[in-house]
Design a protein around this motif. Structure first.
Motif, short mmCIF file in Angstrom:
data_model
loop_
_atom_site.label_atom_id
_atom_site.label_comp_id
_atom_site.label_asym_id
_atom_site.label_seq_id
_atom_site.Cartn_x
_atom_site.Cartn_y
_atom_site.Cartn_z
N LEU A 93 0.97 -1.42 -0.17
CA LEU A 93 -0.10 -0.01 0.00
C LEU A 93 0.76 1.40 0.10
O LEU A 93 0.65 2.29 -0.59
CB LEU A 93 -0.96 -0.19 1.30
N LEU A 94 1.92 1.17 0.87
CA LEU A 94 2.87 2.51 0.62
C LEU A 94 3.33 2.55 -0.53
O LEU A 94 3.68 3.62 -1.02
CB LEU A 94 3.97 2.41 1.83
N GLY A 95 3.94 1.66 -1.23
CA GLY A 95 4.42 1.65 -2.51
C GLY A 95 3.64 2.28 -3.59
O GLY A 95 3.98 3.01 -4.39
N GLY A 96 2.29 1.82 -3.61
CA GLY A 96 1.05 2.44 -4.41
C GLY A 96 1.16 3.96 -4.04
O GLY A 96 0.84 4.73 -4.99
N LYS A 97 1.23 4.29 -2.94
CA LYS A 97 0.97 5.82 -2.55
C LYS A 97 2.16 6.48 -2.96
O LYS A 97 2.09 7.78 -3.47
CB LYS A 97 0.86 5.82 -0.97
N ALA A 98 3.32 5.71 -2.66
CA ALA A 98 4.57 6.54 -3.11
C ALA A 98 4.55 6.71 -4.58
O ALA A 98 5.03 7.58 -5.28
CB ALA A 98 5.73 5.61 -2.74
N ALA A 99 4.07 5.68 -5.52
CA ALA A 99 3.98 5.92 -7.04
C ALA A 99 3.16 7.07 -7.49
O ALA A 99 3.46 8.00 -8.21
CB ALA A 99 3.65 4.80 -7.50
N ASP A 100 1.87 7.16 -6.66
CA ASP A 100 1.26 8.42 -6.73
C ASP A 100 1.63 9.86 -6.49
O ASP A 100 1.28 10.66 -7.18
CB ASP A 100 -0.41 8.07 -6.34
N ARG A 101 2.51 9.59 -5.26
CA ARG A 101 2.85 10.81 -4.91
C ARG A 101 4.43 11.44 -5.41
O ARG A 101 4.34 12.57 -5.57
CB ARG A 101 3.25 10.82 -3.39
N TYR A 102 5.26 10.30 -5.73
CA TYR A 102 6.67 10.97 -6.23
C TYR A 102 6.71 10.59 -7.76
O TYR A 102 7.82 11.10 -8.34
CB TYR A 102 7.50 10.25 -5.25
N LYS B 242 7.35 6.47 -12.84
CA LYS B 242 8.78 5.96 -13.23
C LYS B 242 9.68 5.98 -12.14
O LYS B 242 10.66 5.30 -12.22
CB LYS B 242 8.98 6.89 -14.52
N ARG B 243 9.79 7.20 -11.51
CA ARG B 243 10.96 7.21 -10.40
C ARG B 243 10.86 6.06 -9.37
O ARG B 243 11.86 5.58 -8.96
CB ARG B 243 10.69 8.70 -9.68
N VAL B 244 9.67 5.71 -8.85
CA VAL B 244 9.39 4.76 -7.97
C VAL B 244 9.86 3.37 -8.48
O VAL B 244 10.43 2.53 -7.93
CB VAL B 244 8.06 4.65 -7.35
N LEU B 245 9.36 3.25 -9.96
CA LEU B 245 9.62 2.06 -10.54
C LEU B 245 11.09 1.66 -10.76
O LEU B 245 11.61 0.51 -10.32
CB LEU B 245 9.03 1.87 -11.93
N LEU C 251 8.00 -1.80 -6.81
CA LEU C 251 7.98 -1.60 -8.22
C LEU C 251 6.57 -2.15 -8.79
O LEU C 251 5.92 -2.00 -9.99
CB LEU C 251 8.97 -2.28 -9.05
N ALA C 252 5.97 -3.31 -8.29
CA ALA C 252 4.81 -3.92 -8.61
C ALA C 252 3.74 -2.77 -8.93
O ALA C 252 3.18 -2.72 -9.98
CB ALA C 252 4.41 -5.07 -7.92
N PRO C 253 3.24 -2.12 -7.90
CA PRO C 253 2.00 -1.13 -8.02
C PRO C 253 2.20 0.02 -9.11
O PRO C 253 1.47 0.37 -9.94
CB PRO C 253 1.79 -0.62 -6.68
N ALA C 254 3.79 0.54 -9.05
CA ALA C 254 4.04 1.33 -9.85
C ALA C 254 3.94 0.84 -11.46
O ALA C 254 3.38 1.40 -12.33
CB ALA C 254 5.37 1.84 -9.84
N ALA C 255 4.30 -0.30 -11.50
CA ALA C 255 4.33 -1.21 -12.95
C ALA C 255 2.72 -1.14 -13.51
O ALA C 255 2.55 -0.62 -14.96
CB ALA C 255 4.92 -2.24 -12.91
N LEU C 256 2.08 -1.37 -12.69
CA LEU C 256 0.60 -1.89 -13.04
C LEU C 256 -0.04 -0.42 -13.27
O LEU C 256 -0.97 -0.40 -14.25
CB LEU C 256 -0.10 -2.69 -11.94
N ALA C 257 0.33 0.71 -12.31
CA ALA C 257 -0.12 2.13 -12.60
C ALA C 257 0.11 2.40 -13.99
O ALA C 257 -0.67 3.23 -14.74
CB ALA C 257 0.34 2.85 -11.41
N LEU C 258 1.48 2.35 -14.32
CA LEU C 258 1.94 2.79 -15.63
C LEU C 258 1.14 1.95 -16.75
O LEU C 258 0.80 2.79 -17.75
CB LEU C 258 3.63 2.41 -15.72
N LEU C 259 0.96 0.74 -16.73
CA LEU C 259 0.30 0.08 -17.78
C LEU C 259 -1.25 0.55 -17.78
O LEU C 259 -1.74 0.93 -19.05
CB LEU C 259 0.06 -1.30 -17.21
N THR C 260 -2.03 0.79 -16.67
CA THR C 260 -3.26 1.52 -16.80
C THR C 260 -3.27 2.57 -17.56
O THR C 260 -4.32 3.04 -18.28
CB THR C 260 -3.71 1.50 -15.57
N ALA C 261 -2.34 3.60 -17.00
CA ALA C 261 -2.46 4.88 -17.81
C ALA C 261 -1.95 4.86 -19.26
O ALA C 261 -2.23 5.84 -19.91
CB ALA C 261 -1.29 5.90 -16.93
N THR C 262 -0.95 3.91 -19.65
CA THR C 262 -0.47 3.88 -21.01
C THR C 262 -1.58 3.18 -21.88
O THR C 262 -1.82 3.79 -22.83
CB THR C 262 0.63 3.13 -21.05
#
Length: 480
Positions: free
Chosen positions: A64-73, A76-79, A116-127
């Motif tokens: 959950l923290l990883g997903g929040k960090a990807a949204d906040r920072y 790509k950076r978090v990935l 990396l897992a939530p950041a990668a999935l968020a990138l896929l959804t956005a792309t």
């Protein structure tokens, strides 16, 4: 197709595919190598479970923290950060010389995976937001998810037997390096999607520390009785840390990891309780069956990996069957059927004998267990996000992933300790068989309890229309 940020969709998809394969692979690749890891580094029978716990607890506790960090920072950076940490931890784990070194490396792998897992999935959804390209992208993502889990045990067996157990760690390094190079070149820098308060790091630390101490207290009961001051003190401190986590989530001025009100949704609460028990039972089953094949039947690591292939194929078959039945049956019904079928398979596994064989003691229960498990995968995702507000769907999906990983660690702690108590201090094929059989039978009881939760907690609903079902699977595939 490109998005507005100038990203290259083909490379983004390649990065996400490699990431998902790697994360799924790492959940299973070490299982077959466990006896060789124990012999090589001097792990005790109970201490060996920490090779699994260290990864599952940090991965599940920090998702959950990883997903929040990807949204906040920025995703790509978090990935990139997660990939770098995962690859480095894998390299160091391969060079481990002491049990503590490998456990620390596995924990660091879990931290990297949680980023990396939530950041990668968020990138896929956005792309790939809509259309046929999204269908293709999520189809590839799902295939890599299944392939990683299915091939992990096989690869682990082949690497352990023909190279060294260390290669179950080293194998991640080239994959992480490849994904890192592709991500740096092919993924455009993205602005943060959330500019609210900072992520609740304290909450993540409290949750992970509390769960780790809870598992530690349970597995140490082989040395200290449940009523001993050491065990009671450990469990009390664990409970205090988890209570502090709940308090922080209610009162923090930062953005909480989890809005506790989500659990007032019966679908969310029931699906996560179900998933916790499924994770506990299935992680333990992989552990016990792998050790049974090698330590009791004397099967080599490579052949053990091959013997897990029917299980992998059964999960795929059950997943396909769940999609077909999903047009006619409600998710709740599929969860009940899948839970009971998986419980039946594990109960059958509980009949293993020290003079058994793959065809008589493993093949049949593998097929029954895996088909039942496959039936549960898509319905539990659909149920866990039913009735959740759109802006909390990602949180609900992350929570579902966390519940399975934390369940895996807690289940392996409890069932592994029970198996060790049944085995006793004299380890012969017969006593080991008795311990593994008990662990598998207790896993069946957990699956039966999961089916009861689906029956009593989840609301009755009708099956979705074909169009609704397809849209739901595409939108929520990330929780699988």
């Amino acid at each position: 197709m490109t998005n507005g940020s100038g990203a290259r969709p083909g490379l983004t998809l390649a990065v996400v595919a490699v990431v998902q394969f790697m994360v799924s692979l790492d959940l299973s690749v070490v299982n077959v190598g466990l006896p060789q890891i124990a012999a090589g580094l001097g792990f005790s029978a109970v201490g060996l479970t920490w090779v699994i716990h260290a990864y599952a607890l940090t991965f599940g506790g920090l998702l959950l923290l990883g997903g929040k960090a990807a949204d906040r920072y920025g995703r790509k950076r978090v990935l990139l950060l997660g990939l770098g940490l995962f690859g480095l931890a894998s390299l160091l784990g391969g060079f481990a010389r002491e049990p503590g070194h490998l456990v620390a490396a596995r924990a660091a792998q879990g931290v990297g995976a949680a980023a990396l897992a939530p950041a990668a999935l968020a990138l896929l959804t956005a792309t790939f937001p809509t259309g046929r390209a999204r269908v293709r992208a999520f189809g590839i993502w799902s295939a890599m998810n299944a392939a990683g889990g299915a091939l992990g045990v096989l690869m682990g067996g082949l690497l352990t037997e023909y190279a060294s157990w260390r290669w179950v760690m080293f194998v991640n390094v080239p994959m992480a390096a490849c994904a890192l190079a592709l991500a740096r070149r092919g993924i455009a820098a993205d602005p943060p999607t959330a500019r609210g308060g900072r992520p609740d790091v304290l909450g993540a630390v409290l949750a992970t520390a509390g769960m780790t101490l809870l598992v530690f207290g349970v597995v140490r009961t082989d040395q200290y009785a449940w009523t001993s001051p050491v065990t009671l003190t450990t469990l009390v401190v664990a409970a205090a840390l988890l209570a502090a986590f709940v308090h922080v989530e209610r009162t923090t001025a930062r953005e909480p990891l989890l809005r506790l009100g989500l659990f007032t949704n019966r679908s969310v609460a029931g699906a996560n309780a179900y998933n916790l028990l499924v994770g506990a039972a299935m992680a333990s089953a992989f552990y016990f069956v792998s050790l049974y094949l090698q330590r009791v039947l004397g099967t080599g690591p490579a052949l053990t990996g091959i013997m897990f292939l029917p299980f992998a194929l059964g999960v795929v078959a059950g997943s396909v069957l769940a999609i077909k039945l999903g047009y006619r049956l409600a998710p709740r019904t599929l969860l009940i059927i899948g839970g009971l079928l998986t419980a039946t398979g594990l109960a059958w596994f509980g009949l293993i004998s020290p003079d058994g064989a793959f065809t008589t003691d493993v093949l049949g229960p593998s097929i029954v267990t895996s088909v039942g498990f496959g039936l549960c995968l898509a319905p539990v995702v659909s149920t866990a996000t039913a009735g959740v507000a759109p802006h909390e769907t990602g949180t609900a999906s992350g929570l579902l992933n966390s519940s399975r990983q934390i369940g895996a660690s807690l289940g392996l702690a409890a069932l592994g300790t029970a198996a060790q108590h049944r085995t006793g201090r004299t380890t012969t094929p017969e006593t080991l068989n008795d311990g593994y059989a008990l662990g598998l039978t207790l896993g069946a009881a957990l699956l039966a309890a999961a089916a009861v939760i689906a029956l009593t907690v989840l609301r009755r609903t009708g099956p979705p229309s074909p169009a609704e079902h397809t849209d739901d699977l595409l939108a929520k595939a990330g929780g699988r």
